[in-house]
Design an enzyme around this catalytic site. Structure first.
Site, PDB file in Angstrom:
ATOM      1  N   HIS A 149       0.829  -1.202   0.000  1.00 22.86           N
ATOM      2  CA  HIS A 149       0.000   0.000   0.000  1.00 22.86           C
ATOM      3  C   HIS A 149       0.873   1.266   0.000  1.00 22.86           C
ATOM      4  CE1 HIS A 149      -3.635   2.398   1.243  1.00 22.86           C
ATOM      5  NE2 HIS A 149      -2.684   3.188   1.682  1.00 22.86           N
ATOM      6  N   GLU A 150       1.773   1.343   0.951  1.00 23.83           N
ATOM      7  CA  GLU A 150       2.616   2.541   1.048  1.00 23.83           C
ATOM      8  C   GLU A 150       3.513   2.665  -0.178  1.00 23.83           C
ATOM      9  OE1 GLU A 150       1.720   4.643   3.046  1.00 23.83           O
ATOM     10  OE2 GLU A 150       0.540   3.349   4.368  1.00 23.83           O
ATOM     11  N   HIS A 154       1.730   4.533  -2.848  1.00 25.89           N
ATOM     12  CA  HIS A 154       1.831   5.994  -2.677  1.00 25.89           C
ATOM     13  C   HIS A 154       3.215   6.457  -3.149  1.00 25.89           C
ATOM     14  CE1 HIS A 154      -1.898   6.763  -0.636  1.00 25.89           C
ATOM     15  NE2 HIS A 154      -1.621   5.967   0.383  1.00 25.89           N
ATOM     16  N   GLU A 180      -5.864   7.693  -2.988  1.00 25.09           N
ATOM     17  CA  GLU A 180      -5.591   6.315  -2.559  1.00 25.09           C
ATOM     18  C   GLU A 180      -5.641   5.317  -3.722  1.00 25.09           C
ATOM     19  OE1 GLU A 180      -4.601   5.291   0.482  1.00 25.09           O
ATOM     20  OE2 GLU A 180      -4.722   7.313   1.312  1.00 25.09           O
ATOM     21  N   HIS A 183     -14.542  11.262  13.072  1.00 23.71           N
ATOM     22  CA  HIS A 183     -14.088  11.520  11.703  1.00 23.71           C
ATOM     23  C   HIS A 183     -14.698  12.796  11.124  1.00 23.71           C
ATOM     24  CE1 HIS A 183     -12.442   7.454  11.292  1.00 23.71           C
ATOM     25  NE2 HIS A 183     -11.891   7.877  10.191  1.00 23.71           N
ATOM     26  N   PHE A 239     -16.843  15.087  12.870  1.00 26.72           N
ATOM     27  CA  PHE A 239     -17.059  16.240  13.749  1.00 26.72           C
ATOM     28  C   PHE A 239     -15.777  16.729  14.418  1.00 26.72           C
ATOM     29  CE2 PHE A 239     -21.402  14.341  13.742  1.00 26.72           C
ATOM     30  CZ  PHE A 239     -22.017  15.402  13.077  1.00 26.72           C
ATOM     31  N   ALA A 240     -14.763  15.879  14.469  1.00 31.58           N
ATOM     32  CA  ALA A 240     -13.511  16.319  15.083  1.00 31.58           C
ATOM     33  C   ALA A 240     -12.332  16.134  14.132  1.00 31.58           C
ATOM     34  CB  ALA A 240     -13.256  15.550  16.376  1.00 31.58           C
ATOM     35  N   GLY A 241     -12.565  15.516  12.971  1.00 31.63           N
ATOM     36  CA  GLY A 241     -11.478  15.297  12.020  1.00 31.63           C
ATOM     37  C   GLY A 241     -11.785  15.997  10.706  1.00 31.63           C
TER      38      GLY A 241
HETATM   39 ZN   LIG Z   1      -2.924   5.280   1.905  1.00 29.70          ZN
END
Ligand SMILES: [Zn+2]
Length: 707
Positions: free
Chosen positions: A490-491, A494, A520, A622, A624-626
């Protein structure tokens, strides 16, 4: 003889950082120095822009965008190294140095982002026209981002906007803190062996450790131990998740579950009132910026074109997932029935994880620890690099010792074009866990971004790839779980996006200027190869005997991938749709509370309806605070793209070597090359020859109707 003035390592601003020379003291000393230099330069630029605008003479790219980029790049380079070191070799001194400068760095970013003069200059530049596609997109993004910060507003409207931004920031911090407090305030002390029946050793150890930290002691006064307790249960994920999966005591599962879903929903310190206020404020902000609602603001900078488009995708997934989720639940109930468990007659949400775990064991008997010997890091890297050679015609070679590193375990690699032999990029790989000084999780970050310097010399991209897997012990190499292998792929995806870009304008090179819901794509795309038989069986070799992974283990991995796929998809749809509609349809006069709206969404997106005290919204950090408000759908959106991209390889036949190579090359020349220089929908079509379809994701999740 020439005398060179030694630049502090932290302010080099270009080239590979000399990590070892960057100390907390340097940060305290040189970041303020850098910021004051940049402030002077920024003011200078503003005066020049102002003069040019006043004269009404046309502006040039090299006059506006290049200097703005260079200015931003110097801060990114220096502050980026600080952030990187803070993540990979943390110490109390470094953390303090980082924290002491952070506010000033953020303030500078705001000052730059809200500069009226820069805004006017960029808009003027854009209106002059005559730019190529990449330039047009860079200008459009710059104008949009500044506008979303309120730069286009004036007078009272701007004052109201700024006040609301401030209030929103405070509310989301409060939301997060109250959720955290509510999560940690609840505990349950278990004292008898009977109460911990079924819990695995690792969880017992965690619970005993929590008990020791809270100084909960045994009846005889002794310290808590995994064997004898007491065990302290809590609502944080590392304890809550496994407890629901393994506890044989149904009434305790129920107790823990009820406490978890009702977190932060009480009268005192509850998040309920904050939710309504946050939604109202966001709606007002959207109106001030000229949008109908907050969902439109969110989508303004995303690949998804409209709320209707997102709704359509979620509905496609919902229709496929609902019957599967229903079937899966019935299978779990049957499993309970066969075991003679009373819950078969009255299946509840706190029974789902437990019976899913039981069924998983029954079906796959998959022991993730037992597979480690087949995945030693050196072999996995060989497999990954071989795959990249095959698909993208690149060669990756070890170049340890050719670059400064921040820890002896860190490795350095170069990436060359296979056909021309020319260097393309490089990357650092920091694979092992160091709990005392390294942040958890895995990530890719930019060390150097592809660009052409003012004097015409090219800068090749360099990536940081950071994982947290088990370190080697003695002669034993790092042995990875299958999940760790997936994470590395995955990384690396990127990383490829960052490293194989051919865009020379750094503002749109690699992952820069790529819409958030599309970024992604390369990473999840690479994960798919872990399930490709040839790729996986080619690299999985026992580190001592060299034996391949047994065929039945591969079959289990493949089957486990789709286990409970309907329920998992439906759950994500439930979250995404709730988030989207709260930010598009809900308003104070809509005649329902946010919670009513969520329950309405639940009618078609849950198989077991939420119980009375289920207050999902009060714990929905996610949105409301992110940073995920009206963006939670992005998880699924990007998965559609990555699954559909992978299906291009399935269509030509995964064993058709020639066509696989050709398709891989095309992927490199489109998705991995074009970065943010074109709209992601165009990039995707350039690769796939048509717009994305959810069909492949539905099939990979095991939800397609079988004929
Ligand atoms: Zn990722």
């Amino acid at each position: 003889m020439t005398v060179t003035l030694e630049h502090p390592a932290l302010l080099a601003g270009e080239g590979l950082p000399r990590f070892e020379a960057i100390t907390p003291d340097q940060i305290q000393e040189h970041i303020p120095e850098l910021l004051s230099q940049l402030e002077t330069e920024l003011s200078g630029l503003e005066s020049r822009f102002e003069a040019a605008l006043a004269e009404g003479r046309p502006l040039g790219w090299h006059e506006v965008m290049d200097p703005l980029h260079r200015l931003g790049e110097r801060l990114r380079w220096s502050w980026g190294v600080v952030g990187h070191l803070n993540g990979v070799c943390n110490s109390p001194e470094l953390r303090e140095a980082h924290a002491s400068q952070q506010a000033a760095v953020v303030a500078f970013g705001q000052r730059r982002g809200q500069s009226q003069v820069i805004y006017k200059a960029v808009r003027t530049l854009r209106e002059q026209g005559g730019w190529d596609g990449a330039q047009e997109r860079i200008l459009a993004a710059e104008v949009r981002d500044m506008e979303l910060r309120g730069v286009g507003l004036e007078g009272e409207a701007q004052a109201a906007f700024n006040a609301a931004s401030q209030e929103l920031a405070e509310l989301s911090t409060r939301f997060g803190n109250q959720l955290l407090d509510a999560t940690s305030a609840w505990t349950l002390t278990l004292t008898t062996a009977d109460e911990v029946e079924g819990l695995p050793r690792s969880l017992l150890e965690q619970l005993a450790q929590a008990a020791r930290q809270a100084d909960a002691r045994r009846a005889d006064g002794g310290e808590a131990t995994a064997e004898e307790g007491p065990w302290l249960m809590g609502l944080d994920m590392p304890r809550f998740g496994p407890f629901l999966r393994f506890s044989r005591r149904r009434e305790l599962r129920e107790k823990v579950y009820r406490a978890h879903v009702s977190r932060a929903s009480g009268e005192e310190g509850g998040n309920g009132p904050l939710i309504q206020r946050i939604l109202e404020l966001r709606r007002e902000q959207a109106r001030r910026l000229g949008y109908g609602n907050w969902a439109e603001v969110s989508l303004a900078s995303k690949m998804a074109g409209s709320e209707a488009e997102v709704e359509r995708l979620l509905e496609d997934l919902r229709v496929a997932a609902y019957p599967a989720a229903k079937r899966e639940l019935e299978e779990l109930r049957l499993c309970a029935e066969q075991a003679g468990a009373p819950e078969a007659a009255d299946f509840q949400p706190w029974d789902v994880s437990f019976w899913a775990e039981a069924r998983r064991r029954e079906l796959f008997a998959l022991d993730s620890e037992a597979l480690r010997p087949w995945f030693p890091l050196p072999r996995v890297l060989e497999g990954l690099f071989g795959l990249c050679d095959r698909l993208f015609a690149i060669q990756i070679e070890a170049a340890d010792g050719q670059a400064p590193v921040w820890h002896p375990d860190v490795r350095f690699f170069r990436v060359n074009d296979r056909d021309t032999g020319l260097p393309l990029a490089a990357f650092f790989l920091d694979p092992y866990s160091r709990p005392e000084s390294k942040r958890g999780g895995a990530w890719m970050d930019e060390c150097l971004v592809r660009q052409v310097k003012a004097d015409g010399t090219p800068v090749l991209p360099v990536a940081y790839l950071v994982c947290n897997q088990s370190p080697p012990v003695g002669e034993t190499p790092s042995l990875m779980t299958f999940q760790e292998v997936e994470t590395l792929f995955h990384e690396f995806g990127h990383g490829l996006h960052h490293m194989l870009t051919t865009v020379e304008r750094p503002q749109a090179a690699g992952i820069n200027n790529v819409e958030w819901d599309a970024v992604e794509l390369p990473s999840q795309f690479m994960e798919n190869w872990c399930y490709d038989r040839a790729t996986l069986m080619g690299m999985a070799r026992h580190w001592q005997t060299g034996e391949p992974l047994p065929e039945e283990e591969f079959a289990k991995l493949a089957a486990a991938r789709t286990f409970m796929g309907g329920s998992a998809t439906l759950r994500q749809v439930h979250f995404a749709l709730t988030d989207l509609r709260l930010h598009s349809q809900w308003h104070p006069e809509s005649g329902q509370t946010p919670e009513d709206l969520r329950r309405e969404v639940a009618r078609t997106t849950t198989v077991l309806p939420p119980i009375e005290e289920d207050a999902l919204l009060c714990g929905f950090g996610h949105i409301f605070a992110g940073g995920y408000s009206a963006g939670y759908y992005s998880y699924k959106w990007a998965e559609v793209l990555s699954a559909d991209a992978f299906s291009a390889f399935e269509e030509v036949g995964l064993d058709n070597e020639e066509l696989i190579r050709a398709t891989g090359r095309k992927f490199r020349d489109t998705v991995l090359s074009l970065g943010g220089s074109r709209h992601p929908a165009e990039v995707f079509e350039a690769f796939r020859g048509r717009p994305p379809s959810a069909e492949a994701l539905i099939r990979h999740t095991g939800l397609a109707v079988k004929e």
